[in-house]
Design an enzyme around this catalytic site. Structure first.
Site, PDB file in Angstrom:
ATOM      1  N   HIS A 143       0.801  -1.215   0.000  1.00 46.99           N
ATOM      2  CA  HIS A 143       0.000   0.000   0.000  1.00 46.99           C
ATOM      3  C   HIS A 143       0.838   1.271   0.000  1.00 46.99           C
ATOM      4  CE1 HIS A 143      -4.453   1.079   1.061  1.00 46.99           C
ATOM      5  NE2 HIS A 143      -4.042   1.660  -0.041  1.00 46.99           N
ATOM      6  N   HIS A 168       4.424   1.290   4.048  1.00 40.47           N
ATOM      7  CA  HIS A 168       3.050   0.967   3.642  1.00 40.47           C
ATOM      8  C   HIS A 168       2.046   1.404   4.706  1.00 40.47           C
ATOM      9  CE1 HIS A 168       2.274  -3.279   5.601  1.00 40.47           C
ATOM     10  NE2 HIS A 168       2.969  -2.498   6.412  1.00 40.47           N
ATOM     11  N   ASP A 181      -7.394  -1.853   0.130  1.00 34.66           N
ATOM     12  CA  ASP A 181      -6.474  -2.850   0.668  1.00 34.66           C
ATOM     13  C   ASP A 181      -7.274  -4.123   0.911  1.00 34.66           C
ATOM     14  OD1 ASP A 181      -4.817  -4.436   2.397  1.00 34.66           O
ATOM     15  OD2 ASP A 181      -3.762  -2.630   3.047  1.00 34.66           O
ATOM     16  N   ASP A 224      -6.867  -6.350   2.894  1.00 37.37           N
ATOM     17  CA  ASP A 224      -7.035  -6.714   4.305  1.00 37.37           C
ATOM     18  C   ASP A 224      -8.219  -6.003   4.963  1.00 37.37           C
ATOM     19  OD1 ASP A 224      -6.242  -4.174   5.352  1.00 37.37           O
ATOM     20  OD2 ASP A 224      -4.188  -4.827   5.714  1.00 37.37           O
ATOM     21  N   ASP A 258      -3.084   3.877   7.802  1.00 34.01           N
ATOM     22  CA  ASP A 258      -1.952   4.179   6.926  1.00 34.01           C
ATOM     23  C   ASP A 258      -1.638   5.671   6.878  1.00 34.01           C
ATOM     24  OD1 ASP A 258      -1.907   1.484   6.420  1.00 34.01           O
ATOM     25  OD2 ASP A 258      -2.726   1.616   4.397  1.00 34.01           O
ATOM     26  N   GLU A 314      -2.015  -5.317  -1.662  1.00 36.76           N
ATOM     27  CA  GLU A 314      -1.690  -6.200  -0.542  1.00 36.76           C
ATOM     28  C   GLU A 314      -2.184  -7.643  -0.698  1.00 36.76           C
ATOM     29  OE1 GLU A 314       0.449  -5.498   1.716  1.00 36.76           O
ATOM     30  OE2 GLU A 314       0.497  -3.301   1.936  1.00 36.76           O
ATOM     31  N   ASP A 329      -9.773  -0.130   4.205  1.00 36.20           N
ATOM     32  CA  ASP A 329      -8.573  -0.730   4.785  1.00 36.20           C
ATOM     33  C   ASP A 329      -8.854  -1.086   6.239  1.00 36.20           C
ATOM     34  OD1 ASP A 329      -5.863  -1.291   5.535  1.00 36.20           O
ATOM     35  OD2 ASP A 329      -5.133   0.229   4.130  1.00 36.20           O
ATOM     36  N   HIS A 356      -6.436  -0.677   8.252  1.00 30.21           N
ATOM     37  CA  HIS A 356      -5.483   0.245   8.871  1.00 30.21           C
ATOM     38  C   HIS A 356      -5.636   1.641   8.276  1.00 30.21           C
ATOM     39  CE1 HIS A 356      -3.809  -3.878   8.608  1.00 30.21           C
ATOM     40  NE2 HIS A 356      -3.506  -3.671   9.880  1.00 30.21           N
TER      41      HIS A 356
END
Length: 349
Positions: free
Chosen positions: A111, A151, A242, A244, A138, A287, A134, A136
């Site tokens: 990312h 990332h 992302d 995830d 980031d 990712e 996401d 996260h």
């Protein structure tokens, strides 16, 4: 109940030309394998399936990134020169795709590549709105990050409001901030560092964490997201997705999985609704790491989910689609039923 605005936006929009960019890059984080993401997503039939649903697709191939042999950390920040150089190159390619009049689709890679993807998009079209899906945030700065992995920092380089917090780094002098906090929306967050939580509160960023997704439902979340982004000037939307963000029970082959994520249906719904705005101008899908699946089935499940997320961004609806030119086949010797004087009609009731 859907708002009148959302109902208007759900009308079909013309299929736009698509430009696919592979970005096989992994230096923004420590786990090998994510550089294989672009090729496994292509191998799963992404381009053909986009064409089947009416998109005109050009594959720009994989970006060739310079191999930086010596890349010592700057403080805690790792692989600075490689990440900075790779994103500069990616920004140039995204700008070329946009100049060709296409919606950019960047297949990562990690990312950290969003730095170049968003920068290139904004450089080509002007201001953009960003939807960041996401687990996260980031948005750590190079000085607030505990891991030093870039990332987890891309948005700090892109946000105007954080530029006074960014130190001078080699190969990063080309980056100019291009996103305002008011033009950023997060969906799916569930793993934030304290510094990231502080930044999002300080800047007043619109956030739909998994708590809000659970409380409101994904339909309300996306309705509010679209209305928020379109309440002022309707800027082109950059979706940075992302994998995830999706729960690891659905998409396990990724480097930093976090339980409690979006379901498959919620993840696809996000793409459907952003497609329906007619403003989606660039998409990142990052990712996917084929080396992180425990079995081939886990890898295929993750890659298949990634493909479906992208198809939803370009007009595929679970309620069904058909080309505007589609007609039912006729038996031999018969013309179209609509032209036949004996075509059956429903009886009056």
């Amino acid at each position: 109940m859907r708002s009148a605005w959302m109902l208007r936006q759900l009308a079909l929009h013309p299929r736009v030309p698509v430009g696919v960019i592979g970005a096989p890059f992994s230096r923004g984080q420590p786990r090998g394998g994510v550089e294989g993401g672009p090729d496994v997503i292509r191998a799963a039939g992404l381009l053909h399936r986009l064409q089947e649903q009416g998109c005109e697709v050009k594959d720009y191939g994989n970006v060739a990134f310079e191999d930086v042999a010596v890349d010592e950390p700057i403080g805690r920040v790792k692989c600075v020169r490689a990440v900075g150089g790779a994103n500069r190159r990616l920004s140039e390619v995204v700008q070329a795709v946009k100049r060709d009049g296409r919606t950019s689709v960047m297949l990562g890679g990690d990312h950290s590549l969003a730095i170049g993807s968003v920068h290139g998009h904004a450089a080509a079209v002007g201001g953009v709105a960003v939807v960041w899906v996401d687990a996260h945030a980031d948005v750590n700065t190079p000085l607030s990050s505990h891991t030093g992995n870039l990332h987890g920092q891309p948005l700090s380089f892109l946000l105007h409001e954080l530029q006074h917090k960014i130190p001078v780094l080699p190969n990063f002098s080309w980056i100019k901030p291009c996103v305002w906090a008011k033009d950023l929306v997060y969906v799916g967050l569930r793993d934030l560092d304290p510094a990231e939580h502080y930044i999002l509160k300080l800047l007043g960023v619109k956030v739909f964490s998994m708590t809000e997704v659970d409380h409101l439902g994904i339909a309300r979340v996306m309705e509010e997201t679209c209305e928020y982004l379109c309440a002022r000037v309707k800027k082109p939307i950059h979706l940075s997705y992302d994998i995830d963000a999706i729960d690891p029970s659905v998409a396990p082959a990724t480097g930093t999985p976090v339980v409690g994520g979006l379901t498959y249906r919620e993840g696809v719904y996000i793409g459907e609704q952003l497609s329906g705005t007619g403003l989606l101008s660039a998409v990142d899908l990052v990712e996917v790491n084929p080396l992180r699946g425990q079995t081939e089935k886990e890898v295929q499940a993750t890659v298949g989910t990634a493909v479906d997320l992208l198809l939803a961004c370009f007009g595929r609806l679970r309620s069904g689609n058909h080309p505007a030119s589609y007609r039912l086949p006729e038996p031999p010797g018969r013309g179209p039923m609509a032209a036949s004087p004996t075509a059956p009609t429903a009886p009056d009731v």
